[in-house]
Scaffold this motif. Structure first.
Motif, PDB file in Angstrom:
ATOM      1  N   ARG A 226     -44.640  77.238  53.644  1.00  0.00           N
ATOM      2  CA  ARG A 226     -43.785  77.920  52.662  1.00  0.00           C
ATOM      3  C   ARG A 226     -42.319  77.548  52.887  1.00  0.00           C
ATOM      4  O   ARG A 226     -41.552  77.390  51.940  1.00  0.00           O
ATOM      5  CB  ARG A 226     -43.974  79.424  52.764  1.00  0.00           C
ATOM      6  CG  ARG A 226     -45.327  79.833  52.249  1.00  0.00           C
ATOM      7  CD  ARG A 226     -45.570  81.321  52.321  1.00  0.00           C
ATOM      8  NE  ARG A 226     -46.828  81.615  51.642  1.00  0.00           N
ATOM      9  CZ  ARG A 226     -47.549  82.693  51.859  1.00  0.00           C
ATOM     10  NH1 ARG A 226     -47.145  83.593  52.726  1.00  0.00           N
ATOM     11  NH2 ARG A 226     -48.662  82.894  51.200  1.00  0.00           N
ATOM     12  N   ALA A 229     -41.938  74.025  51.626  1.00  0.00           N
ATOM     13  CA  ALA A 229     -42.007  74.029  50.164  1.00  0.00           C
ATOM     14  C   ALA A 229     -40.686  74.527  49.580  1.00  0.00           C
ATOM     15  O   ALA A 229     -40.171  73.956  48.624  1.00  0.00           O
ATOM     16  CB  ALA A 229     -43.168  74.909  49.697  1.00  0.00           C
ATOM     17  N   ILE A 235     -37.391  75.867  43.431  1.00  0.00           N
ATOM     18  CA  ILE A 235     -37.803  76.509  42.180  1.00  0.00           C
ATOM     19  C   ILE A 235     -39.318  76.535  42.072  1.00  0.00           C
ATOM     20  O   ILE A 235     -39.915  77.549  41.702  1.00  0.00           O
ATOM     21  CB  ILE A 235     -37.169  75.777  40.979  1.00  0.00           C
ATOM     22  CG1 ILE A 235     -35.648  75.840  41.103  1.00  0.00           C
ATOM     23  CG2 ILE A 235     -37.622  76.395  39.673  1.00  0.00           C
ATOM     24  CD1 ILE A 235     -34.917  75.044  40.073  1.00  0.00           C
ATOM     25  N   ALA A 236     -39.948  75.415  42.450  1.00  0.00           N
ATOM     26  CA  ALA A 236     -41.407  75.382  42.419  1.00  0.00           C
ATOM     27  C   ALA A 236     -41.976  76.412  43.391  1.00  0.00           C
ATOM     28  O   ALA A 236     -42.964  77.081  43.108  1.00  0.00           O
ATOM     29  CB  ALA A 236     -41.923  73.989  42.759  1.00  0.00           C
ATOM     30  N   ALA A 237     -41.332  76.545  44.552  1.00  0.00           N
ATOM     31  CA  ALA A 237     -41.810  77.499  45.546  1.00  0.00           C
ATOM     32  C   ALA A 237     -41.721  78.922  45.001  1.00  0.00           C
ATOM     33  O   ALA A 237     -42.651  79.713  45.131  1.00  0.00           O
ATOM     34  CB  ALA A 237     -40.992  77.368  46.828  1.00  0.00           C
ATOM     35  N   ARG A 238     -40.614  79.214  44.370  1.00  0.00           N
ATOM     36  CA  ARG A 238     -40.399  80.545  43.800  1.00  0.00           C
ATOM     37  C   ARG A 238     -41.445  80.823  42.728  1.00  0.00           C
ATOM     38  O   ARG A 238     -42.032  81.888  42.653  1.00  0.00           O
ATOM     39  CB  ARG A 238     -39.002  80.569  43.172  1.00  0.00           C
ATOM     40  CG  ARG A 238     -38.341  81.900  43.089  1.00  0.00           C
ATOM     41  CD  ARG A 238     -36.924  81.700  42.595  1.00  0.00           C
ATOM     42  NE  ARG A 238     -36.927  81.300  41.202  1.00  0.00           N
ATOM     43  CZ  ARG A 238     -36.362  82.025  40.228  1.00  0.00           C
ATOM     44  NH1 ARG A 238     -35.748  83.140  40.506  1.00  0.00           N
ATOM     45  NH2 ARG A 238     -36.417  81.618  38.975  1.00  0.00           N
ATOM     46  N   THR A 239     -41.684  79.809  41.890  1.00  0.00           N
ATOM     47  CA  THR A 239     -42.659  79.956  40.825  1.00  0.00           C
ATOM     48  C   THR A 239     -44.057  80.176  41.387  1.00  0.00           C
ATOM     49  O   THR A 239     -44.880  80.821  40.761  1.00  0.00           O
ATOM     50  CB  THR A 239     -42.642  78.690  39.943  1.00  0.00           C
ATOM     51  OG1 THR A 239     -41.298  78.449  39.541  1.00  0.00           O
ATOM     52  CG2 THR A 239     -43.493  78.866  38.716  1.00  0.00           C
ATOM     53  N   ALA A 240     -44.310  79.629  42.565  1.00  0.00           N
ATOM     54  CA  ALA A 240     -45.632  79.786  43.179  1.00  0.00           C
ATOM     55  C   ALA A 240     -45.705  81.053  44.015  1.00  0.00           C
ATOM     56  O   ALA A 240     -46.632  81.221  44.800  1.00  0.00           O
ATOM     57  CB  ALA A 240     -45.956  78.561  44.032  1.00  0.00           C
ATOM     58  N   GLY A 241     -44.730  81.928  43.872  1.00  0.00           N
ATOM     59  CA  GLY A 241     -44.823  83.225  44.536  1.00  0.00           C
ATOM     60  C   GLY A 241     -44.277  83.260  45.947  1.00  0.00           C
ATOM     61  O   GLY A 241     -44.618  84.156  46.717  1.00  0.00           O
ATOM     62  N   ILE A 242     -43.477  82.275  46.317  1.00  0.00           N
ATOM     63  CA  ILE A 242     -42.850  82.313  47.636  1.00  0.00           C
ATOM     64  C   ILE A 242     -41.453  82.897  47.462  1.00  0.00           C
ATOM     65  O   ILE A 242     -40.607  82.278  46.823  1.00  0.00           O
ATOM     66  CB  ILE A 242     -42.770  80.893  48.250  1.00  0.00           C
ATOM     67  CG1 ILE A 242     -44.181  80.317  48.387  1.00  0.00           C
ATOM     68  CG2 ILE A 242     -42.069  80.936  49.604  1.00  0.00           C
ATOM     69  CD1 ILE A 242     -44.220  78.862  48.785  1.00  0.00           C
TER      70      ILE A 242
END
Lengths: 369, 513
Positions: A226, A229, A235-242
């Motif tokens: 995490r 990532a 942004i991708a990490a945030r979008t994936a719930g991190i």
């Protein structure tokens, strides 16, 4: 087919490591060459200087000294690398470790525990203090969006003044007499045993341990994934719930915790306390250079710290033989500059080659179908 | 068309008919299909369309023409003179101008300032805006563009921004204009306006290379059409001699996938319920205003709209990334106060607008990309279960037909379509209950598009609810069971896809109705 792909993979990983090592070594030689030119220009004989460095560096004394000098650099560089893995630039290692050194040294005198626990207690206090100081920058970033580069630099200055005030007002112990004032000496139960009598203490082993744990946590654990990532694409990490803010907090605090260990080889292995002139400064900044040189990878960092330690260990001898010892710092600085440039170029080349190989592999896959 | 130009010009346009002549261009280029032996002649003052699937090599070819890449072999002749472009500035000096798909404008500068940026006319070292203003005005009038030169770019709509890009290129003396997917961001009405301007440009002697994969537009605007497939030219045809289907077949090289009627029924249960959802913004209009809708089990709701009318913020709100007013219910349970992780755990999945920005870690391997968002299930204790993660990625690769040598290569080596298949696969792999699919097939080739559609349909048939956000009206019309049109942060219409047409949708999308 899978078997083939695995071979492809292993040779790939190998190729990458070799490319990295090769480009780093090449950069070091290039840096040495640039330094030689600088020496020539200033009227010194580069061969004599390098000869002296090699001559003094490769004695068994110096080997131990190299390890000793590498120890704080390993801690410092890993602290920086933890931040880098998430694209956080923690320039505050300097303030974090000095703050941690003072607090840990002082707290260490207030408890009485059996030997291993006492040492452990001091190390934990150091890590917690470092983390606490780093968390200020984390909160500023999360709550107000303040760039950690700015806040950690500023917090270095605040830390220095704050430490001085704390020390002068509360922790100073003059009972020892003399000019070299320190905190109260830590009891023998709180001292790190030596590996080589009076020249290298157990913190070196702790440093290697931290490097290993760094590798496990960052490259193998869920948390590390995490973290990476969030660094690779926040942004991708945030979008994936991190959750971004929690990752920032944890990453900076972990970085600060490791930073807290930087001065420990001195505090519990050498000085047995904290004193403004007894604890060396500047490791926080050197750590950035070592992390860059080691490419934020534990193995690279340990290697780079050894190289820096090796160069540092020769500087006194250089001075004695009429070669300015600052040449060591110049070599270090140029190595880092060259490595950063070469790294960039070689990683581009590596990316291009990877893409080409993938395209080739696809083509042959196509042909077989 | 500009008398000030210092570039040597041919005395007569009829000296050489082929203003651009590419001969046997070959280029091997990592990650995408190479150009193989491409030859192309483009007549002066015509609109020449280049069509092909994404990844067919159109972009590579245009980048070669524009000096961004150098061909491995083959020659480029401009006005009959063989040249080599080592950089875009050399191509520009030879009169080639490129309008990129993504606009490169400075938001805070005015139209005029943007147009002259980089080639500012000066007198004694001082900016001389007066001359520039007159030249830009003349240029604009000559191609029928009406635009206020003193407005900041941030006040302009997408269509007008594009016009500014075109003027910018013309101002630099471009006689050969390369337009990369110019209509991708426009609604039908804006497309018509653009085409009027383009025809005037051609009448003034400019040559236009029009890159597109929208066949209807290509057929209506071009004088010549060159089809590229897998790096080679398949054919150059006149739009009069072909129809849409023929062109599509040339492009794909096989029969086209069709939408087809759905055979399953929309369910009874509401899986996603949104009530009075408002996304608050400081100091500007709320990007989403009072939006309500329900999606039933096994239903696809299409949100049609021009980019920037609140769709993005709506998706972020549903995902839990921004603060909202109103309620969001997932599977009958209130989810308004859940964070992103919790909503994903409740069975929500999200195919993001922009796979590079929000979806992928380009430098990381495919299996790590597949792992993103699933790290909780693909681990053992606190450690990542690398074996399981790789296996799961291999399954995605298999099921969605991702073209890759293995799951170990970094994501940047894949073509756009394959990257998208990976992102879609990652989000469908866990059989989510509700899928938010934002532009699921944007910028990917027909084959990949069909694969993505098939998988979305398959999951829908299995009961999944889908919120499909798309600017591709064909996609919205083809997939949706109901269509909501979003304009200016609000839902401006609910339409039945059976009776709606792109024209009707276009009207609602631009607020004309």
């Amino acid at each position: 087919m899978n078997k083939q792909l695995d071979i492809h993979r292993n040779s790939d990983a190998m190729r990458k490591s070799l490319a990295t090592l090769g480009s780093s070594l090449g950069a070091i030689f290039l840096a040495l060459f640039i330094c030689a030119v600088l020496l020539l220009v200033t009227g010194k004989d580069p061969l004599a200087a390098y000869g002296k460095i090699l001559e003094t560096g490769f004695t068994s004394d110096k080997f131990v000294e190299m390890l000793k000098r590498a120890t704080p650099l390993i801690f410092s560089a890993i602290a920086v690398a933890i931040g880098f893995k998430m694209n956080l630039f923690n320039i505050g290692v300097e303030g974090q470790y000095l703050f941690a050194a003072l607090i840990a040294a002082e707290m260490g005198t207030h408890v009485s525990l059996p030997a291993p626990l006492h040492v452990l207690f001091i190390l934990v206090v150091a890590m917690v203090s470092g983390a606490a100081w780093a968390s200020i920058a984390a909160f500023l970033k999360i709550v107000r969006g303040i760039n950690e580069v700015i806040s950690t630099i500023m917090l270095n200055y605040i830390a220095l003044s704050f430490i001085q005030w704390l020390f002068e007002t509360f922790f100073r112990d003059d009972s020892d007499g003399g000019l070299n004032v320190k905190t109260t000496k830590i009891a023998p139960s709180g001292r790190m045993p030596d590996l080589v009598h009076d020249r290298l203490n157990g913190m070196f082993i702790v440093a290697l341990l931290v490097a290993f744990v760094f590798w496990i946590v960052v490259f193998r654990s869920r948390f590390g994934f995490r973290l990476r990532a969030s660094g690779l694409n926040p942004i991708a990490a945030r979008t994936a719930g991190i959750p971004a803010s929690r990752m920032i907090l944890v990453a900076l605090m972990l970085s600060g915790a490791v930073a807290g260990l930087v001065a420990m080889p001195a505090v519990i292995g050498d000085v047995y306390g904290y004193g403004p002139s007894a604890i060396a400064t500047q490791y926080g900044f050197a750590g950035i250079a070592v992390a860059l040189l080691g490419r934020n990878h534990p193995l690279g960092i340990v290697g780079a710290a050894m190289l820096f330690g090796f160069l540092d260990s020769t500087s006194a001898e250089l001075q004695l033989s009429g070669i300015p010892s600052s040449i060591v710092k110049v070599i270090q600085a140029i190595i880092v500059l060259v490595v950063v440039i070469v790294n960039e170029a070689s990683s581009r080349r590596y990316n291009r080659r990877t893409a080409e190989r993938a395209a080739m592999a696809l083509k042959s896959l196509d042909a077989r179908l | 068309m500009q008398s000030e130009s210092v570039r040597p010009k041919l005395n007569s346009a009829t000296d050489v008919v082929n203003v651009v002549e590419l001969t046997n261009i070959s280029k091997s280029f990592p990650g995408v299909i190479a150009n193989r032996d491409i030859s192309l002649q483009i007549d002066r003052a015509t609109i020449h369309a280049i069509v092909g699937e994404n990844g067919a090599g159109k972009s590579t070819l245009m980048k070669i023409l524009y000096g961004l890449h150098q061909p491995d072999s083959g020659t480029i002749a401009i006005n009959g003179v063989v040249t080599q472009f080592k950089s875009p500035s050399e191509a520009m000096a030879a009169g080639i101008g490129m309008v990129h798909q993504h606009f490169m404008l400075a938001d805070n500068l005015t139209v005029l300032e943007n147009i002259i940026l980089g080639s500012e006319p000066t007198k004694y070292g001082v900016l001389s805006l007066g001359d520039a203003r007159k030249r830009v005005k003349d240029l604009a009038t000559s191609i029928g563009v009406e635009i206020d030169l003193d407005l900041p770019i941030s006040d302009l709509g997408v269509g007008q921004r594009q016009r500014v890009e075109i003027l910018k290129v013309l101002f630099r003396g471009a006689e050969i204009l390369v337009l990369d997917e110019p209509t991708a961001v426009l609604v039908p009405q804006e497309v018509d306006e653009l085409f009027v301007n383009l025809r005037k440009l051609v009448a003034n002697g400019t040559t236009i290379l029009f890159i597109s994969h929208k066949l209807d537009e290509v057929l209506s605007i071009s004088d010549q059409i060159t089809v590229i497939r897998q790096g080679s030219t398949v054919a150059t045809v006149s739009p009069k001699s072909v129809d849409r289907l023929k062109l599509a077949e040339l492009m794909v090289g096989s029969d086209l996938p069709s939408h087809g009627e759905r055979t399953t029924k929309v369910g009874e249960k509401i899986l996603l319920s949104v009530r009075n959802l408002t996304v608050l913004a400081k100091a500007r209009k709320n990007p989403v205003q009072n939006v309500s809708f329900d999606i039933f089990e096994s239903e696809i709701i299409g949100i049609a709209g021009v980019d920037g009318n609140g769709q993005f913020e709506l998706c972020e709100a549903l995902l839990g990334l921004v603060d909202i007013q109103g309620t969001v219910e997932l599977g009958g349970k209130d989810a308004s106060n859940l964070n992103v992780r919790e909503r994903l755990d409740q069975g929500l999945a999200y195919i993001p607008f922009d796979r590079h920005r929000e979806g992928l870690m380009l430098a990381a391997s495919l299996w790590e990309n597949g792992l993103l968002g699933h790290e909780a299930t693909l681990s053992r204790g606190p450690m990542i279960d690398v074996k399981a993660a790789r296996k799961s990625c291999r399954e995605i690769i298999e099921r969605f037909g991702v073209m890759t040598p293995s799951e170990l290569v970094p994501a940047f080596v894949l073509s756009g379509g394959n990257q998208q298949k990976l992102v879609v696969g990652r989000n469908l792999a866990n059989t989510p209950k509700v899928l938010i699919a934002a532009h699921p097939t944007r910028g990917i080739d027909v084959g990949a598009q069909a694969a993505v559609w098939k998988e979305i349909r398959r999951s829908r048939d299995a009961g999944m609810s889908v919120l499909l956000v798309s600017a591709d009206l064909e996609e919205v019309l083809g997939l949706s069971d109901r269509i909501l049109v979003m304009f200016d942060g609000e839902i401006s219409a609910e339409l039945d896809p059976k009776s709606a047409t792109p024209q009707i949708l276009g009207k609602y999308m631009t607020g004309m109705q």
